[in-house]
Design an enzyme around this catalytic site. Sequence first.
Site, PDB file in Angstrom:
ATOM      1  CG  ASP A 197     -27.090  74.796 114.019  1.00 17.25           C
ATOM      2  OD1 ASP A 197     -28.136  75.157 114.569  1.00 17.25           O
ATOM      3  OD2 ASP A 197     -26.966  73.673 113.472  1.00 17.25           O
ATOM      4  CG  HIS A 210     -31.177  74.277 112.959  1.00 16.32           C
ATOM      5  ND1 HIS A 210     -30.337  73.603 113.809  1.00 16.32           N
ATOM      6  CD2 HIS A 210     -32.076  73.350 112.524  1.00 16.32           C
ATOM      7  CE1 HIS A 210     -30.686  72.331 113.880  1.00 16.32           C
ATOM      8  NE2 HIS A 210     -31.743  72.160 113.107  1.00 16.32           N
ATOM      9  CB  ALA A 239     -34.829  64.758 113.723  1.00 13.45           C
ATOM     10  CB  THR A 252     -31.220  73.863 118.835  1.00 15.31           C
ATOM     11  OG1 THR A 252     -30.832  73.058 117.717  1.00 15.31           O
ATOM     12  CG2 THR A 252     -30.574  75.229 118.689  1.00 15.31           C
ATOM     13  CD1 TRP A 267     -34.749  71.660 123.005  1.00 12.22           C
ATOM     14  CD2 TRP A 267     -35.529  69.712 123.769  1.00 12.22           C
ATOM     15  NE1 TRP A 267     -34.463  71.599 124.349  1.00 12.22           N
ATOM     16  CE2 TRP A 267     -34.931  70.410 124.839  1.00 12.22           C
ATOM     17  CE3 TRP A 267     -36.092  68.453 124.008  1.00 12.22           C
ATOM     18  CZ2 TRP A 267     -34.891  69.884 126.132  1.00 12.22           C
ATOM     19  CZ3 TRP A 267     -36.048  67.943 125.300  1.00 12.22           C
ATOM     20  CH2 TRP A 267     -35.446  68.657 126.342  1.00 12.22           C
ATOM     21  CG  ASN A 268     -37.147  75.126 119.147  1.00 13.75           C
ATOM     22  OD1 ASN A 268     -36.336  75.197 120.069  1.00 13.75           O
ATOM     23  ND2 ASN A 268     -36.838  75.470 117.912  1.00 13.75           N
ATOM     24  CB  SER A 269     -42.922  71.590 119.761  1.00 12.52           C
ATOM     25  OG  SER A 269     -42.985  72.169 118.472  1.00 12.52           O
TER      26      SER A 269
END
Length: 471
Positions: free
Chosen positions: A115, A13, A383, A137, A363-365
Amino acid sequence: MELMFIPSPSISHLIPMVELAKLLTERDDRLMNKIFIMKQPSDSKVSAYIESLNSSSISNRIQFIDRPSEDEPTISFDFFSFIESKKPQLKDVLSKLTLVESSSNTSRVAAVVLDMFCTPMIDVANEFGIPTYIYYTSGANFLGLIFHIQTLHDEHNQDIVAYKDSDTDLVVPSFVNKVPAKVFPYGLFDNSIFFINQVRRFKETKGIIINTFMELEPFAINSYFNAKTPLVYPVGPIMNLKGETHEIQEPQDGFDVMKWLDDQPLSSVVFLCFGSMGSFEKDQVKEIAYALEHSGCRFLWSLRKPPPSGGIASPSDYTNLEEILPQGFIERTQGIGKVIGWAPQVAILAHSAIGGFVSHCGWNSMLESLWFGVPIAAWPMYAEQQINAFEMVKELGLAVEVKMDYDNSKQIIVTAKEIERGIREVMDPDNEIRKNVKEIKEKSRKALRDGGSSHSSLDRLIADLMGNIAH
């Protein structure tokens, strides 16, 4: 004008929050950004990451406020009690900042950017009359889902727990299709009150900054415009594409991943990687190995060793891969595949040899894979990853399914047959998703350019922040 950023106490994060701070600093030279660091006991990754940034070319308008931790290392770690315990430290920091500003007539702190898991800090910001914003995020779809669950609970007296382990499909305003309850994160059922309280606090803020872009999630983003929510600012994709990482490691046994990829044909390699917390037990590892071998596809597999049960450690690399893989697997796949430990994911996804990505759907991936135009085979683990997988497969047509409702806490084995089918689909050059991913790749870049949807959204956010100072 100063902004105070408060990331959650975890490297996954902190990095996106730093990237947001960088983006704002690059866009407007009036902004001075401070990042309030909270570290879990014995977390060396955060310290190493900050040290690497301080020794690099990070802007001098970004400053880390890193207070020494008085906490002793513990086996069990209560995340939210830890956040609560840091309120006095933040109060002390803001007290000193506002005192300095009032005596020097400099601009005051315009906003606190939190965050998504740091909502208790809203209380501290409120004490100083400072507006708060959430940096979310995950995707807009999942945000819409938890807003909907809060509405069902507070306005219709419906408890989401009633749908646990059911085959029900639910209408959710941020989704085009009905959403199966079986792809809801288990945390929504086991901790539904936490999510409901979290969303109630989101509604106290002035805005929600989301790491997504209009062209990727148009239906979800548009669903907020008439909803009872704060203003939403889609400003993504925000990614760390420069390879800065907390886990830079030496090549294993002299093996150079990138050099090996250089020798592979265009779009011929399927890459398997399951995130910083992704690992499997021996029986599941063997099913993956059998699937790869039978598929005949070239592969690059990031295989991590599970941490000891009961601890808070992360997966690690195997010292001897033969202890976990089927007998003779390495010899039989020599020349077409490689099994490695930790992987430089961004660099690998950027390589022209990569033709598909078997992913946990963090999500980032997802954003990284789409940025580089790599189709996804969805194998979520924990998650909100099941929801991300559903969105990518069913809503957007950007991924194929390995097992969309997989949850690693249930100890289910995904068979070699299921995995092989997913690999063959994602690597099929005629699959429609390949065309869809290529289109979204171009749109993701366009969104960030001058006049693009995310570029314009960030301009609106900065104008709103400046308005806080004016008032």
